[in-house]
Write a protein that holds these residues in place. Structure first.
Motif, short mmCIF file in Angstrom:
data_model
loop_
_atom_site.label_atom_id
_atom_site.label_comp_id
_atom_site.label_asym_id
_atom_site.label_seq_id
_atom_site.Cartn_x
_atom_site.Cartn_y
_atom_site.Cartn_z
N UNK A 72 0.83 -1.21 0.00
CA UNK A 72 0.00 0.00 0.00
C UNK A 72 0.86 1.26 0.00
N UNK A 73 1.92 1.26 0.84
CA UNK A 73 2.80 2.44 0.88
C UNK A 73 3.45 2.66 -0.49
N UNK A 74 3.96 1.55 -1.07
CA UNK A 74 4.64 1.66 -2.37
C UNK A 74 3.66 2.12 -3.44
N UNK A 75 2.43 1.57 -3.41
CA UNK A 75 1.45 1.95 -4.44
C UNK A 75 1.04 3.41 -4.30
N UNK A 76 0.78 3.84 -3.05
CA UNK A 76 0.35 5.22 -2.84
C UNK A 76 1.45 6.19 -3.23
N UNK A 77 2.69 5.89 -2.78
CA UNK A 77 3.81 6.80 -3.07
C UNK A 77 4.06 6.85 -4.57
N UNK A 78 3.97 5.68 -5.24
CA UNK A 78 4.23 5.64 -6.68
C UNK A 78 3.15 6.39 -7.45
N UNK A 79 1.89 6.19 -7.05
CA UNK A 79 0.80 6.89 -7.75
C UNK A 79 0.97 8.39 -7.63
N UNK A 80 1.29 8.85 -6.40
CA UNK A 80 1.46 10.29 -6.20
C UNK A 80 2.67 10.79 -7.00
N UNK A 81 3.76 10.01 -6.96
CA UNK A 81 4.98 10.42 -7.66
C UNK A 81 4.74 10.48 -9.17
N UNK A 82 3.97 9.49 -9.69
CA UNK A 82 3.70 9.45 -11.12
C UNK A 82 2.87 10.66 -11.53
N UNK A 83 1.84 10.97 -10.73
CA UNK A 83 0.97 12.11 -11.07
C UNK A 83 1.74 13.43 -11.01
N UNK A 84 2.48 13.64 -9.90
CA UNK A 84 3.22 14.89 -9.74
C UNK A 84 4.36 14.96 -10.77
N UNK A 85 5.05 13.82 -10.97
CA UNK A 85 6.16 13.79 -11.92
C UNK A 85 5.71 14.10 -13.32
N UNK A 86 4.58 13.54 -13.71
CA UNK A 86 4.05 13.79 -15.06
C UNK A 86 3.69 15.26 -15.22
N UNK A 87 3.04 15.81 -14.17
CA UNK A 87 2.67 17.23 -14.22
C UNK A 87 3.92 18.11 -14.34
N UNK A 88 4.96 17.77 -13.56
CA UNK A 88 6.21 18.54 -13.63
C UNK A 88 6.83 18.45 -15.02
N UNK A 89 6.83 17.22 -15.57
CA UNK A 89 7.43 17.01 -16.90
C UNK A 89 6.68 17.82 -17.95
N UNK A 90 5.35 17.80 -17.86
CA UNK A 90 4.54 18.55 -18.82
C UNK A 90 4.81 20.05 -18.71
N UNK A 91 4.88 20.52 -17.45
CA UNK A 91 5.14 21.95 -17.24
C UNK A 91 6.52 22.31 -17.76
N UNK A 92 7.51 21.44 -17.51
CA UNK A 92 8.87 21.73 -17.96
C UNK A 92 8.95 21.75 -19.48
N UNK A 207 7.65 5.59 -20.70
CA UNK A 207 8.61 6.15 -19.75
C UNK A 207 7.98 6.27 -18.37
N UNK A 208 6.71 6.69 -18.34
CA UNK A 208 6.01 6.84 -17.06
C UNK A 208 5.88 5.47 -16.38
N UNK A 209 5.55 4.45 -17.17
CA UNK A 209 5.41 3.10 -16.63
C UNK A 209 6.72 2.57 -16.09
N UNK A 210 7.79 2.77 -16.85
CA UNK A 210 9.10 2.26 -16.41
C UNK A 210 9.55 2.98 -15.14
N UNK A 211 9.42 4.32 -15.14
CA UNK A 211 9.85 5.09 -13.97
C UNK A 211 9.00 4.72 -12.75
N UNK A 212 7.70 4.50 -12.96
CA UNK A 212 6.82 4.12 -11.85
C UNK A 212 7.19 2.75 -11.30
#
Lengths: 285, 346
Positions: A72-92, A207-212
């Motif tokens: 659960x910890x890994x899934x929650x942290x990964x989901x949040x990281x994927x969402x925030x990371x994707x948003x950061x990548x898009x903004x960048x 890339x998102x899948x691999x990084x996640x």
């Protein structure tokens, strides 16, 4: 005479990755083998070696709570990281031509060690931490983010750190491709949201899948943040493994090895599932 | 499917202090016609398409489609479609779903969009290849899919940005035939950008020559060949012979001698240009006599450079006209093929 080009290419490829592969296989192989031997009673600290599954069955209750908690910890942290990371990548990517500041800021998180991140997150989110003071909330009114029931600080630290990693990987892929495909989609009549849904997201998916997947496996087997910011019980797998492995009760040490083997097995399963999913995505990537 | 496009005073400056990429372009593309924008690389021709498609904002000037000003209209609402130099097929979609893309984003049901996509794939000669992923297609097939995808969007103007320049010569020929065929069947309005005069001649009704962001000349390709407005237009279209001299009373005087001109030309300095394919070996009376200094071949045709009194005259002879370097030959420069380009001050 040389072999067929495909076989030769494969051989050359293998030779090129060998310097990286050998130490990894040696270290991971040796560690896993010794853990497995210890867990199966074949490498006892005292007494005769004897094949037994006792180390796996003895901590069954603790494993039963640790496995879902760690997942659960890994899934929650990964989901949040994927969402925030994707948003950061898009903004960048969107602002790449105007400012590199965003990219630099997100990349700056990468070299910060998790231990430092955990300490900072503790100082920030604890009931007497910086954030409740800033907001003027009394410690007794502040939710138990550190050491509380929902492991908020642990998930937040992992998500914060891994989101930078996700952003870096996904941003690299999008930077080279998203503009030309986005423009193509635009002249075919796709609005902003349709472009994101039908072009950007599918382009970022491998890339998102691999990084996640990397992030998930890392969080699953990572010790220090959960140990520092988590609660005493139940324990996630790595914390349980370390506690049992360093127990003064020598009989518990094989159980620590067994928990480590279970963790490695789960990580391996996650990697296999992720690779299968990624192969489908990467077929077009 | 065909609209009328009008570009007025279109200007784009990429950065402060830099020369404009496009400088005050006026161009009309009548409904159902094909206009080629021809120019060397860096002449601003791709900028014309990007401004028309709405991918960049013009610094000045306007784009009108069927009389409607497109200022501030985003690319997806302009009713234009564009095919780029690279096919840019979406890698995660099959060929059919690529062609169905425009219908899908407009909300058409999948089944109907795919049925229409199959029709357009059939139109570009790719019936039965709809299930293939883009990486399973050859480069020519990919560009056909890209063309089908753009046509399936039913644009009022189709923008083609050097779409065939990455293909090898036989494939390019094939694509030219396909486009001519598509024009006959669908009559789309096409604005084509190319650096290849042969491509412009093969596909377009009229050609607009662009250099350093400025329109040099716009007209039917035959007119551009016969009466180039400037030396740069002449050179871009393959003209090589340039003879500086003076025009007096409709006759051009130069080291080649006095050569009568076909129409009235103002007296003064002028450069005589003659297309190489118009020049022929003289059987009897020769307009110019000189020594062959170089012979090359284009297919079977000899390309000959003749030194006539210090002036190089280039001729594309007919197959079988065998001349060798060092030979003295007489050349005919037909009066109708002589054209004088005024010398620009500076």
């Amino acid at each position: 005479m040389s072999g067929p080009p495909g076989a030769r290419g494969r051989r050359t490829g293998l030779l090129l990755v060998l310097p990286a592969l050998v130490p990894v296989v040696a270290v991971v192989g040796a560690a896993l083998t010794s853990a497995l031997l210890a867990a199966l009673g074949l490498a006892p600290l005292v007494g005769e070696p004897r094949l037994t599954g006792a180390a796996f069955t003895a901590p069954a209750d603790q494993l039963a709570s640790a496995v879902p908690l760690s997942l659960a910890i890994a899934a929650a942290a990964t989901a949040a990281a994927a969402a925030v990371g994707l948003a950061l990548a898009l903004a960048a990517v969107a602002t790449a031509r105007r400012s590199r500041l965003l990219g630099a800021l997100s990349a700056a998180t990468v070299p910060v060690p998790h231990l430092v991140g955990a300490a900072a997150m503790g100082l920030l989110l604890a009931d007497a931490g910086f954030l409740p003071r800033l907001l003027g909330v009394a410690p007794e009114d502040w939710p138990a983010l550190v050491g509380g029931r929902w492991w908020v600080a642990v998930v937040a630290e992992y998500a914060w750190k891994e989101s930078a990693f996700v952003a870096l990987v996904v941003g690299g892929v999008l930077a080279s491709r998203s503009r030309s495909y986005g423009e193509t989609a635009a002249v075919l009549g796709a609005g902003r949201w349709a472009r994101f849904r039908t072009v950007t997201l599918p382009l970022a998916a491998p890339a998102l899948g691999a990084a996640s997947a990397i992030s998930f496996v890392y969080v699953l087997g990572s010790y220090e943040v959960a140990a520092l910011l988590g609660r005493a019980a139940p324990e996630p797998l790595p914390v349980l493994a370390v506690r049992l492995s360093t127990s003064i009760d020598l009989a518990a040490r094989p159980q620590g090895a067994a928990v480590a083997v279970v963790t490695a097995g789960l990580a391996l399963l996650a990697v296999v599932l992720a690779l299968r999913a990624l192969r489908r995505l990467a077929a077009w990537g | 499917m065909s609209g009328e496009l009008r570009l007025t005073g279109l200007t784009r400056v990429h950065g402060r202090g830099r020369p404009p990429a496009l400088d005050g372009l006026d161009l009309a593309v009548p409904a159902g016609s094909c206009v080629a924008v021809l120019g060397p690389s860096g002449s601003g021709k791709s900028t014309v398409l990007r401004l028309t498609a709405g991918l960049d904002e013009p610094t000045r000037g306007s784009v009108h489609l069927d009389g409607r000003d497109l200022a501030g209209v985003p690319p997806e609402r302009r009713g234009v479609a564009m095919v780029f130099q690279r096919p840019l097929l979406f890698p995660h979609l099959s060929a059919r779903d690529n062609v169905a893309y425009a219908d899908r984003v407009r909300g058409a049901p999948r089944r109907r969009a795919r049925a229409r996509a199959a029709e357009f794939l059939d139109l570009v000669g790719l019936a039965g290849l709809g299930d293939r992923a883009p990486r399973e297609l050859s480069s020519g097939q990919e560009q056909r899919v890209a063309l089908a995808r753009a046509l399936a969007a039913e644009p009022r103007v189709l923008l083609l940005d050097e779409p065939f320049s990455a293909l090898d010569a036989p494939l390019r020929e094939e694509m030219h035939e396909l486009l001519v065929d598509l024009r006959a069947r669908l009559a789309p309005t096409v604005l084509l950008v190319t650096h290849d005069p042969a491509e412009a001649a093969a596909l377009a009704d009229t050609v607009a020559v662009l250099e350093a962001g400025r329109l040099q000349q716009h007209g039917p390709v035959a007119e551009l060949h016969a009466r180039p407005a400037s030396l740069s237009v002449s050179r871009l279209l393959g003209g090589r012979t340039e003879v500086p001299g003076q025009v007096r009373a409709g006759v051009h005087h130069s080291p080649l001698g006095a050569l009568a001109l076909p129409g009235p030309v103002a007296d003064g300095p002028g450069v005589l240009v003659v297309r190489p394919e118009a020049v022929a070996l003289a059987a009897g009376h020769a307009d110019v006599t000189g020594t062959v200094v170089r012979v090359r071949y284009r297919g079977l045709r000899p390309l000959v450079t003749v030194d006539a009194g210090g002036v190089a005259v280039h001729a594309e002879l007919t197959p079988g006209d065998d001349v060798v370097a060092g030979a003295v030959v007489g050349l005919r420069l037909p009066v109708a093929a002589r054209h004088v380009v005024p010398v620009r001050p500076g």
